[in-house]
Write a protein that holds these residues in place. Structure first.
Motif, PDB file in Angstrom:
ATOM      1  N   ASN A  80       0.801  -1.224   0.000  1.00  0.00           N
ATOM      2  CA  ASN A  80       0.000   0.000   0.000  1.00  0.00           C
ATOM      3  C   ASN A  80       0.835   1.276   0.000  1.00  0.00           C
ATOM      4  OD1 ASN A  80      -2.411  -1.530   0.147  1.00  0.00           O
ATOM      5  ND2 ASN A  80      -2.245  -1.630   2.379  1.00  0.00           N
ATOM      6  N   GLU A  81       2.142   1.186   0.056  1.00  0.00           N
ATOM      7  CA  GLU A  81       2.963   2.386   0.109  1.00  0.00           C
ATOM      8  C   GLU A  81       4.362   2.109  -0.413  1.00  0.00           C
ATOM      9  OE1 GLU A  81       3.542   3.771   4.067  1.00  0.00           O
ATOM     10  OE2 GLU A  81       4.508   1.930   4.740  1.00  0.00           O
ATOM     11  N   ALA A  82       5.066   3.203  -0.738  1.00  0.00           N
ATOM     12  CA  ALA A  82       6.466   3.165  -1.137  1.00  0.00           C
ATOM     13  C   ALA A  82       7.258   3.966  -0.116  1.00  0.00           C
ATOM     14  CB  ALA A  82       6.634   3.757  -2.527  1.00  0.00           C
ATOM     15  N   ARG A  83       8.376   3.386   0.344  1.00  0.00           N
ATOM     16  CA  ARG A  83       9.197   4.046   1.348  1.00  0.00           C
ATOM     17  C   ARG A  83      10.554   4.368   0.732  1.00  0.00           C
ATOM     18  NH1 ARG A  83       8.068   0.194   6.657  1.00  0.00           N
ATOM     19  NH2 ARG A  83       5.781   0.491   6.690  1.00  0.00           N
ATOM     20  N   ILE A  84      10.907   5.637   0.750  1.00  0.00           N
ATOM     21  CA  ILE A  84      12.180   6.114   0.203  1.00  0.00           C
ATOM     22  C   ILE A  84      13.030   6.606   1.364  1.00  0.00           C
ATOM     23  CG2 ILE A  84      13.302   7.713  -1.385  1.00  0.00           C
ATOM     24  CD1 ILE A  84      10.673   7.849  -2.933  1.00  0.00           C
ATOM     25  N   VAL A  85      14.275   6.130   1.426  1.00  0.00           N
ATOM     26  CA  VAL A  85      15.216   6.530   2.467  1.00  0.00           C
ATOM     27  C   VAL A  85      16.389   7.207   1.787  1.00  0.00           C
ATOM     28  CG1 VAL A  85      16.698   5.771   4.348  1.00  0.00           C
ATOM     29  CG2 VAL A  85      14.494   4.644   3.968  1.00  0.00           C
ATOM     30  N   LEU A  86      16.611   8.499   2.111  1.00  0.00           N
ATOM     31  CA  LEU A  86      17.701   9.286   1.553  1.00  0.00           C
ATOM     32  C   LEU A  86      18.766   9.447   2.635  1.00  0.00           C
ATOM     33  CD1 LEU A  86      15.579  12.059  -0.198  1.00  0.00           C
ATOM     34  CD2 LEU A  86      16.357   9.888  -1.155  1.00  0.00           C
ATOM     35  N   VAL A  87      19.948   8.870   2.411  1.00  0.00           N
ATOM     36  CA  VAL A  87      21.043   8.929   3.381  1.00  0.00           C
ATOM     37  C   VAL A  87      21.848  10.204   3.145  1.00  0.00           C
ATOM     38  CG1 VAL A  87      23.081   7.758   4.290  1.00  0.00           C
ATOM     39  CG2 VAL A  87      21.119   6.407   3.480  1.00  0.00           C
ATOM     40  N   LYS A  88      21.999  11.009   4.156  1.00  0.00           N
ATOM     41  CA  LYS A  88      22.709  12.280   4.043  1.00  0.00           C
ATOM     42  C   LYS A  88      24.217  12.048   3.979  1.00  0.00           C
ATOM     43  CE  LYS A  88      19.170  14.707   6.709  1.00  0.00           C
ATOM     44  NZ  LYS A  88      18.883  15.493   7.945  1.00  0.00           N
ATOM     45  N   LYS A  89      24.892  12.861   3.172  1.00  0.00           N
ATOM     46  CA  LYS A  89      26.337  12.784   3.124  1.00  0.00           C
ATOM     47  C   LYS A  89      26.960  13.354   4.389  1.00  0.00           C
ATOM     48  CE  LYS A  89      27.673  12.502  -1.719  1.00  0.00           C
ATOM     49  NZ  LYS A  89      28.460  13.126  -2.822  1.00  0.00           N
ATOM     50  N   GLU A  90      26.389  14.461   4.878  1.00  0.00           N
ATOM     51  CA  GLU A  90      26.849  15.061   6.119  1.00  0.00           C
ATOM     52  C   GLU A  90      25.718  14.988   7.139  1.00  0.00           C
ATOM     53  OE1 GLU A  90      28.172  19.008   5.374  1.00  0.00           O
ATOM     54  OE2 GLU A  90      29.811  18.386   4.038  1.00  0.00           O
ATOM     55  N   LYS A  91      26.018  14.446   8.288  1.00  0.00           N
ATOM     56  CA  LYS A  91      25.000  14.281   9.314  1.00  0.00           C
ATOM     57  C   LYS A  91      24.549  15.645   9.849  1.00  0.00           C
ATOM     58  CE  LYS A  91      26.552   9.730  10.835  1.00  0.00           C
ATOM     59  NZ  LYS A  91      26.965   8.905  11.985  1.00  0.00           N
ATOM     60  N   GLY A  92      23.285  15.701  10.209  1.00  0.00           N
ATOM     61  CA  GLY A  92      22.714  16.930  10.773  1.00  0.00           C
ATOM     62  C   GLY A  92      21.310  17.167  10.247  1.00  0.00           C
ATOM     63  N   LEU A  93      20.570  18.011  10.939  1.00  0.00           N
ATOM     64  CA  LEU A  93      19.211  18.356  10.523  1.00  0.00           C
ATOM     65  C   LEU A  93      19.248  19.483   9.511  1.00  0.00           C
ATOM     66  CD1 LEU A  93      17.412  18.247  14.011  1.00  0.00           C
ATOM     67  CD2 LEU A  93      17.399  16.488  12.212  1.00  0.00           C
ATOM     68  N   TRP A  94      18.432  19.321   8.450  1.00  0.00           N
ATOM     69  CA  TRP A  94      18.378  20.350   7.425  1.00  0.00           C
ATOM     70  C   TRP A  94      17.236  21.321   7.761  1.00  0.00           C
ATOM     71  CZ3 TRP A  94      18.745  17.107   2.250  1.00  0.00           C
ATOM     72  CH2 TRP A  94      20.013  16.442   2.210  1.00  0.00           C
ATOM     73  N   PRO A  95      17.524  22.609   7.793  1.00  0.00           N
ATOM     74  CA  PRO A  95      16.410  23.537   8.025  1.00  0.00           C
ATOM     75  C   PRO A  95      15.398  23.502   6.873  1.00  0.00           C
ATOM     76  CG  PRO A  95      18.520  24.691   8.132  1.00  0.00           C
ATOM     77  CD  PRO A  95      18.801  23.277   7.741  1.00  0.00           C
ATOM     78  N   GLU A  96      15.927  23.405   5.649  1.00  0.00           N
ATOM     79  CA  GLU A  96      15.095  23.248   4.454  1.00  0.00           C
ATOM     80  C   GLU A  96      15.567  22.001   3.702  1.00  0.00           C
ATOM     81  OE1 GLU A  96      12.501  24.936   3.481  1.00  0.00           O
ATOM     82  OE2 GLU A  96      12.547  26.442   5.105  1.00  0.00           O
ATOM     83  N   MET A  97      14.636  21.135   3.340  1.00  0.00           N
ATOM     84  CA  MET A  97      14.993  19.903   2.634  1.00  0.00           C
ATOM     85  C   MET A  97      14.891  20.044   1.119  1.00  0.00           C
ATOM     86  SD  MET A  97      13.406  16.912   5.063  1.00  0.00           S
ATOM     87  CE  MET A  97      11.774  17.663   5.157  1.00  0.00           C
ATOM     88  N   PHE A  98      13.921  20.830   0.622  1.00  0.00           N
ATOM     89  CA  PHE A  98      13.673  20.920  -0.815  1.00  0.00           C
ATOM     90  C   PHE A  98      13.796  22.370  -1.269  1.00  0.00           C
ATOM     91  CE2 PHE A  98      10.763  17.539   0.842  1.00  0.00           C
ATOM     92  CZ  PHE A  98      11.538  16.469   0.454  1.00  0.00           C
ATOM     93  N   GLN A  99      14.267  22.493  -2.529  1.00  0.00           N
ATOM     94  CA  GLN A  99      14.393  23.826  -3.120  1.00  0.00           C
ATOM     95  C   GLN A  99      13.039  24.291  -3.667  1.00  0.00           C
ATOM     96  OE1 GLN A  99      17.506  23.948  -6.071  1.00  0.00           O
ATOM     97  NE2 GLN A  99      18.926  22.732  -4.830  1.00  0.00           N
ATOM     98  N   LYS A 100      12.863  25.612  -3.614  1.00  0.00           N
ATOM     99  CA  LYS A 100      11.664  26.226  -4.181  1.00  0.00           C
ATOM    100  C   LYS A 100      12.059  26.901  -5.484  1.00  0.00           C
ATOM    101  CE  LYS A 100       9.504  27.031   0.315  1.00  0.00           C
ATOM    102  NZ  LYS A 100       8.955  28.052   1.258  1.00  0.00           N
ATOM    103  N   LEU A 101      11.543  26.358  -6.596  1.00  0.00           N
ATOM    104  CA  LEU A 101      11.929  26.833  -7.928  1.00  0.00           C
ATOM    105  C   LEU A 101      10.707  27.296  -8.700  1.00  0.00           C
ATOM    106  CD1 LEU A 101      14.315  23.878  -8.849  1.00  0.00           C
ATOM    107  CD2 LEU A 101      14.972  26.077  -7.872  1.00  0.00           C
TER     108      LEU A 101
END
Length: 230
Positions: free
Chosen positions: A63-84
């Motif tokens: 019923n779902e698809a799970r995507i896991v994106l492993v960060k190159k540098e550890k830490g929390l991102w204030p913004e994950m996606f760009q606004k274009l």
């Protein structure tokens, strides 16, 4: 419906799937790009920072698809996606398309190289197997020949337990050939004085009768007639 969450190590994205969808989804993971396409579901984002595309993955469930994106540098991102805006998004899509083509070429080359290595390994393995089989066959033939020779020797010894030791050392003696008699003349000499008169022929008897009738010396019958030798 899409749910997104992040930790210091990765970003997790859950996408709800339609039960009627049976087609395999198209998933693209690049250092700063994510696309999930499974019509009618389409999810596309440009990331603010880079991810490890080789360590990242996507799993499809019922019923779902799970995507896991492993960060190159550890830490929390204030913004994950760009606004274009639309123009920048179109330009980015063209760039991503070129990157996807290049990446697919590299993946195809790597897959072909892996296939060639696997094929060469299989061929080398088959050659080694055939070589080992030929060696075993050769050793078996040599062993069979040696065993056959041993059996023949044992049979000969059993048949003739006391063979003459000088059988092969006995010299072959040949008788000398007699001299060939040459050609010549043989002289025969008879010492006996025996004479044997030859009987008269029928023609001589007729001649004698005709001569007596003509009044020859033997007409009166006084003188004996000499015997004629043949």
């Amino acid at each position: 419906m899409v749910q997104i969450s992040q930790t210091e190590d990765d970003i997790k994205i859950s996408i709800e799937l339609n039960r009627l969808v049976t087609r395999k989804p198209d998933v693209v993971l690049l250092p700063q790009y994510l696309k999930f396409n499974n019509p009618p579901i389409f999810f596309e984002r440009h990331l603010v920072q880079e991810i490890d595309e080789m360590a990242s993955f996507c799993r499809i469930f019922k019923n779902e698809a799970r995507i896991v994106l492993v960060k190159k540098e550890k830490g929390l991102w204030p913004e994950m996606f760009q606004k274009l805006d639309k123009e920048t998004l179109l330009q980015k899509r063209l760039e991503i398309a070129d990157l996807i083509v290049e990446r697919n070429k590299k993946r195809d080359e790597m897959a072909l190289e892996r296939f060639d290595k696997k094929r060469r390994a299989e061929i080398e393995k088959e050659i080694k197997r055939e070589t080992a089989m030929r060696e075993r066959l050769k050793q078996f033939q040599e062993t069979s020949v040696r065993d056959a020779l041993v059996v023949d020797v044992r049979k000969e010894v059993k048949t003739n337990p006391n063979p003459p030791s000088d059988r092969l050392a006995t010299p072959l003696i040949r008788q000398p050939m007699s001299a060939i008699r040459g050609s010549g003349r043989i002289n025969v000499c008879f010492t006996t004085q025996h004479k044997r008169s030859t009987p008269k022929r029928e023609s001589q008897s007729n001649m004698e009768t005709a001569y007596a009738a003509a009044g020859g010396p033997n007409a009166a019958g006084n003188l004996p007639m000499e015997s004629l030798d043949d």
